[in-house]
Design a protein around this motif. Structure first.
Motif, short mmCIF file in Angstrom:
data_model
loop_
_atom_site.label_atom_id
_atom_site.label_comp_id
_atom_site.label_asym_id
_atom_site.label_seq_id
_atom_site.Cartn_x
_atom_site.Cartn_y
_atom_site.Cartn_z
N GLY A 66 36.71 81.35 -2.12
CA GLY A 66 36.56 80.36 -3.18
C GLY A 66 37.02 78.98 -2.76
O GLY A 66 37.41 78.76 -1.61
N PRO A 67 36.96 78.04 -3.70
CA PRO A 67 37.31 76.66 -3.38
C PRO A 67 38.77 76.51 -2.99
O PRO A 67 39.63 77.29 -3.39
N LEU A 68 39.03 75.48 -2.22
CA LEU A 68 40.40 75.11 -1.88
C LEU A 68 41.07 74.52 -3.11
O LEU A 68 40.39 74.00 -4.00
N PRO A 69 42.40 74.55 -3.17
CA PRO A 69 43.08 73.86 -4.26
C PRO A 69 42.72 72.37 -4.24
O PRO A 69 42.50 71.79 -3.16
N PRO A 70 42.65 71.74 -5.40
CA PRO A 70 42.23 70.33 -5.46
C PRO A 70 43.04 69.40 -4.56
O PRO A 70 42.47 68.49 -3.95
N GLU A 71 44.34 69.62 -4.44
CA GLU A 71 45.16 68.74 -3.60
C GLU A 71 44.83 68.91 -2.11
O GLU A 71 44.93 67.97 -1.34
N VAL A 72 44.41 70.10 -1.72
CA VAL A 72 44.02 70.34 -0.33
C VAL A 72 42.68 69.67 -0.06
O VAL A 72 42.49 69.02 0.98
N THR A 73 41.75 69.83 -0.99
CA THR A 73 40.46 69.16 -0.85
C THR A 73 40.65 67.65 -0.75
O THR A 73 40.03 66.98 0.08
N ALA A 74 41.51 67.10 -1.60
CA ALA A 74 41.77 65.65 -1.58
C ALA A 74 42.36 65.22 -0.24
O ALA A 74 41.98 64.16 0.30
N ALA A 75 43.25 66.02 0.32
CA ALA A 75 43.85 65.68 1.62
C ALA A 75 42.79 65.70 2.72
O ALA A 75 42.76 64.81 3.58
N CYS A 76 41.90 66.68 2.68
CA CYS A 76 40.81 66.75 3.67
C CYS A 76 39.86 65.57 3.50
O CYS A 76 39.42 64.97 4.49
N ASP A 77 39.55 65.24 2.26
CA ASP A 77 38.67 64.10 1.98
C ASP A 77 39.28 62.81 2.52
O ASP A 77 38.56 61.95 3.04
N GLU A 78 40.58 62.68 2.40
CA GLU A 78 41.27 61.48 2.88
C GLU A 78 41.14 61.36 4.41
O GLU A 78 40.90 60.28 4.93
N VAL A 79 41.29 62.49 5.10
CA VAL A 79 41.12 62.48 6.56
C VAL A 79 39.69 62.07 6.90
O VAL A 79 39.46 61.23 7.79
N GLY A 80 38.73 62.62 6.21
CA GLY A 80 37.33 62.29 6.48
C GLY A 80 37.00 60.84 6.16
O GLY A 80 36.23 60.20 6.88
N ALA A 81 37.60 60.31 5.10
CA ALA A 81 37.32 58.93 4.71
C ALA A 81 37.76 57.95 5.80
O ALA A 81 37.12 56.91 5.99
N ALA A 82 38.81 58.30 6.52
CA ALA A 82 39.29 57.42 7.59
C ALA A 82 38.29 57.35 8.74
O ALA A 82 38.34 56.41 9.54
N LEU A 83 37.39 58.33 8.83
CA LEU A 83 36.41 58.34 9.91
C LEU A 83 35.09 57.68 9.53
O LEU A 83 34.26 57.44 10.40
N ARG A 84 34.89 57.43 8.26
CA ARG A 84 33.65 56.76 7.86
C ARG A 84 33.67 55.33 8.38
O ARG A 84 34.69 54.69 8.41
N GLY A 85 32.57 54.87 8.78
CA GLY A 85 32.50 53.51 9.29
C GLY A 85 32.57 53.45 10.80
O GLY A 85 31.57 53.16 11.45
N PRO A 86 33.74 53.78 11.39
CA PRO A 86 33.82 53.64 12.85
C PRO A 86 33.07 54.72 13.63
O PRO A 86 32.78 54.55 14.81
N MET A 87 32.74 55.84 12.98
CA MET A 87 32.06 56.91 13.69
C MET A 87 30.55 56.75 13.60
O MET A 87 30.03 56.39 12.54
N PRO A 88 29.83 57.05 14.68
CA PRO A 88 28.37 56.96 14.62
C PRO A 88 27.81 58.07 13.73
O PRO A 88 28.44 59.11 13.57
N ALA A 89 26.67 57.82 13.14
CA ALA A 89 26.02 58.84 12.30
C ALA A 89 25.66 60.03 13.16
O ALA A 89 25.22 59.89 14.31
N TYR A 90 25.84 61.23 12.61
CA TYR A 90 25.55 62.43 13.36
C TYR A 90 24.05 62.64 13.51
O TYR A 90 23.55 62.99 14.55
N ASN A 91 23.33 62.41 12.42
CA ASN A 91 21.89 62.63 12.48
C ASN A 91 21.20 61.45 13.17
O ASN A 91 21.68 60.34 13.15
N ARG A 92 20.07 61.74 13.78
CA ARG A 92 19.33 60.67 14.49
C ARG A 92 18.00 60.45 13.84
O ARG A 92 17.37 61.23 13.30
#
Length: 92
Positions: A66-92
């Motif tokens: 099942g789903p992760l606890p909301p606080e865990v999802t939020a922590a993962c989302d925060e890590v991912g948000a830091a990578l938006r912008g500087p990382m190249p798009a995966y799809n071509r």
């Protein structure tokens, strides 16, 4: 090409942060990733597999957990948000 794309200190820092999050809730990093993906509205399907039967069983168990606890999802989302912008798009 792949080393230039993925050999980035920001990605290594993200893996370290996600590993700490997974350890904090006592689940394997792969389970954290699968459960996070399955909880995304944009995920229509997820292909599970592995090189051993045990990998497939672990993936199926993670999918059924099942789903992760909301606080865990939020922590993962925060890590991912830091990578938006500087990382190249995966799809071509």
């Amino acid at each position: 090409m792949y080393r230039q794309r993925y050999w980035d200190p920001r990605l290594f820092a993200a893996v370290t942060a996600l590993t700490r999050i997974a350890e904090g809730v006592a689940i394997p990093l792969a389970e954290l990733a699968l459960r996070w993906l399955l909880d995304r509205d944009s995920t229509d399907a997820l292909l599970l597999g592995g090189s051993r039967t045990g990998h497939l069983r672990a993936n199926l168990a993670a999918a059924q957990a099942g789903p992760l606890p909301p606080e865990v999802t939020a922590a993962c989302d925060e890590v991912g948000a830091a990578l938006r912008g500087p990382m190249p798009a995966y799809n071509r």
